[in-house]
Design a protein around this motif. Structure first.
Motif, PDB file in Angstrom:
ATOM      1  N   VAL A  10       0.855  -1.177   0.000  1.00 44.91           N
ATOM      2  CA  VAL A  10       0.000   0.000   0.000  1.00 44.91           C
ATOM      3  C   VAL A  10       0.898   1.236   0.000  1.00 44.91           C
ATOM      4  CG1 VAL A  10      -1.727   1.292   1.304  1.00 44.91           C
ATOM      5  CG2 VAL A  10      -1.819  -1.207   1.240  1.00 44.91           C
ATOM      6  N   VAL A  12       1.045   5.328   0.309  1.00 42.53           N
ATOM      7  CA  VAL A  12       0.331   6.517   0.773  1.00 42.53           C
ATOM      8  C   VAL A  12       1.305   7.682   0.718  1.00 42.53           C
ATOM      9  CG1 VAL A  12      -0.911   7.570   2.697  1.00 42.53           C
ATOM     10  CG2 VAL A  12      -1.121   5.113   2.281  1.00 42.53           C
ATOM     11  N   ALA A  16       5.605   3.599   0.555  1.00 39.02           N
ATOM     12  CA  ALA A  16       4.967   2.324   0.877  1.00 39.02           C
ATOM     13  C   ALA A  16       4.808   2.192   2.390  1.00 39.02           C
ATOM     14  CB  ALA A  16       5.805   1.175   0.340  1.00 39.02           C
ATOM     15  N   CYS A  17       3.677   1.660   2.801  1.00 43.16           N
ATOM     16  CA  CYS A  17       3.453   1.385   4.218  1.00 43.16           C
ATOM     17  C   CYS A  17       4.369   0.246   4.664  1.00 43.16           C
ATOM     18  CB  CYS A  17       1.998   0.997   4.469  1.00 43.16           C
ATOM     19  SG  CYS A  17       0.854   2.351   4.163  1.00 43.16           S
ATOM     20  N   LYS A  18       4.832   0.329   5.892  1.00 41.92           N
ATOM     21  CA  LYS A  18       5.681  -0.721   6.450  1.00 41.92           C
ATOM     22  C   LYS A  18       4.852  -1.968   6.734  1.00 41.92           C
ATOM     23  CE  LYS A  18       9.507   1.739   7.148  1.00 41.92           C
ATOM     24  NZ  LYS A  18      10.638   1.493   6.297  1.00 41.92           N
ATOM     25  N   ASP A  19       5.464  -3.114   6.543  1.00 46.08           N
ATOM     26  CA  ASP A  19       4.834  -4.362   6.945  1.00 46.08           C
ATOM     27  C   ASP A  19       4.764  -4.361   8.471  1.00 46.08           C
ATOM     28  OD1 ASP A  19       4.317  -7.002   7.758  1.00 46.08           O
ATOM     29  OD2 ASP A  19       5.345  -7.838   6.013  1.00 46.08           O
ATOM     30  N   VAL A  23       7.944  -3.455  11.750  1.00 43.38           N
ATOM     31  CA  VAL A  23       8.119  -2.123  12.333  1.00 43.38           C
ATOM     32  C   VAL A  23       8.895  -2.199  13.636  1.00 43.38           C
ATOM     33  CG1 VAL A  23       6.076  -1.132  11.241  1.00 43.38           C
ATOM     34  CG2 VAL A  23       5.888  -2.129  13.512  1.00 43.38           C
ATOM     35  N   HIS A  27      11.060   3.548  13.860  1.00 41.63           N
ATOM     36  CA  HIS A  27      10.165   4.062  12.821  1.00 41.63           C
ATOM     37  C   HIS A  27       9.211   5.120  13.369  1.00 41.63           C
ATOM     38  CE1 HIS A  27      10.961  -0.041  10.874  1.00 41.63           C
ATOM     39  NE2 HIS A  27      11.620   0.875  10.176  1.00 41.63           N
ATOM     40  N   VAL A  43       7.321  12.378   7.216  1.00 44.42           N
ATOM     41  CA  VAL A  43       7.262  10.939   7.032  1.00 44.42           C
ATOM     42  C   VAL A  43       8.595  10.355   6.559  1.00 44.42           C
ATOM     43  CG1 VAL A  43       6.378  11.021   4.664  1.00 44.42           C
ATOM     44  CG2 VAL A  43       5.775   9.106   6.153  1.00 44.42           C
ATOM     45  N   ASN A  50       3.526   7.840   8.412  1.00 45.63           N
ATOM     46  CA  ASN A  50       2.772   7.555   7.193  1.00 45.63           C
ATOM     47  C   ASN A  50       1.328   7.191   7.529  1.00 45.63           C
ATOM     48  OD1 ASN A  50       2.607   7.481   4.414  1.00 45.63           O
ATOM     49  ND2 ASN A  50       3.338   5.383   4.244  1.00 45.63           N
ATOM     50  N   THR A  51       0.414   7.890   6.942  1.00 50.17           N
ATOM     51  CA  THR A  51      -1.051   7.775   7.075  1.00 50.17           C
ATOM     52  C   THR A  51      -1.612   8.453   8.325  1.00 50.17           C
ATOM     53  OG1 THR A  51      -1.315   5.684   8.293  1.00 50.17           O
ATOM     54  CG2 THR A  51      -1.016   5.538   5.891  1.00 50.17           C
ATOM     55  N   GLN A 137       1.368  14.310   7.076  1.00 50.67           N
ATOM     56  CA  GLN A 137       2.664  13.651   7.195  1.00 50.67           C
ATOM     57  C   GLN A 137       3.600  14.095   6.078  1.00 50.67           C
ATOM     58  OE1 GLN A 137      -0.218  11.867   6.841  1.00 50.67           O
ATOM     59  NE2 GLN A 137      -0.088  10.962   4.808  1.00 50.67           N
TER      60      GLN A 137
END
Length: 164
Positions: A10, A12, A16-19, A23, A27, A43, A50-51, A137
């Protein structure tokens, strides 16, 4: 992670969003806000933002220093003066284009609405420090003088192209 997993990540605000399984506390943290210097904490510096729709920055002002007129196209800003005094202001949108200004002292806050041209100027011979919180962000910044200069260069090139 396979190539397919990277493709399905994903994204945003361009990142990319972290798995969630990968994390770490790093982070979600940043060290150094106590040090002088303009410190943007978006961010990129703090991936955990992020988000979340927030970021922060420390701004240090030399005597009579200025954070020149600029906008944040994706965020409103709330500025808190930690040391010294600052004249701050913004210009309302068309058709009024009113200049709203105030001199802030230590402990005062001021809000700059999203995407309005605003500035801060150090009042007096001492230094000042402020903390800005932004409602994105990835707030972005457009410095007005740089934008106008770029537009003038484009118009000059356009003029020379039409004479060919």
């Amino acid at each position: 992670m396979t190539h397919f997993d990277c493709f399905m990540a994903v994204v945003v605000t361009g990142l990319a969003c972290k798995d969630p399984k990968n994390v770490q506390a790093s982070h979600f943290s940043f060290s150094g806000l106590h040090l002088a210097g303009n410190t943007s904490n978006g961010v990129v510096q703090i991936p955990g933002l992020n988000t979340l729709g927030i970021s922060a920055a420390r701004i240090d002002y030399a005597p009579y220093g200025i954070n020149p007129p600029h906008t944040h196209p994706r965020a409103s800003e709330i500025l808190t003066v930690l040391e010294g005094s600052l004249e701050v202001g913004f210009v309302t949108s068309n058709p009024g284009n009113r200049l709203i200004t105030k001199v802030l002292q230590k402990g005062d806050i001021f809000v700059f609405p999203i995407n309005l041209v605003h500035f801060q100027r150090k009042v007096g011979k001492s230094n000042a420090v402020a903390l800005a919180a932004l409602s994105s962000q990835n707030a972005g910044v457009i410095t007005i003088a740089n934008a106008v200069l770029s537009l003038m260069i484009f118009l000059q090139r356009l003029s020379s192209w039409t004479r060919m």
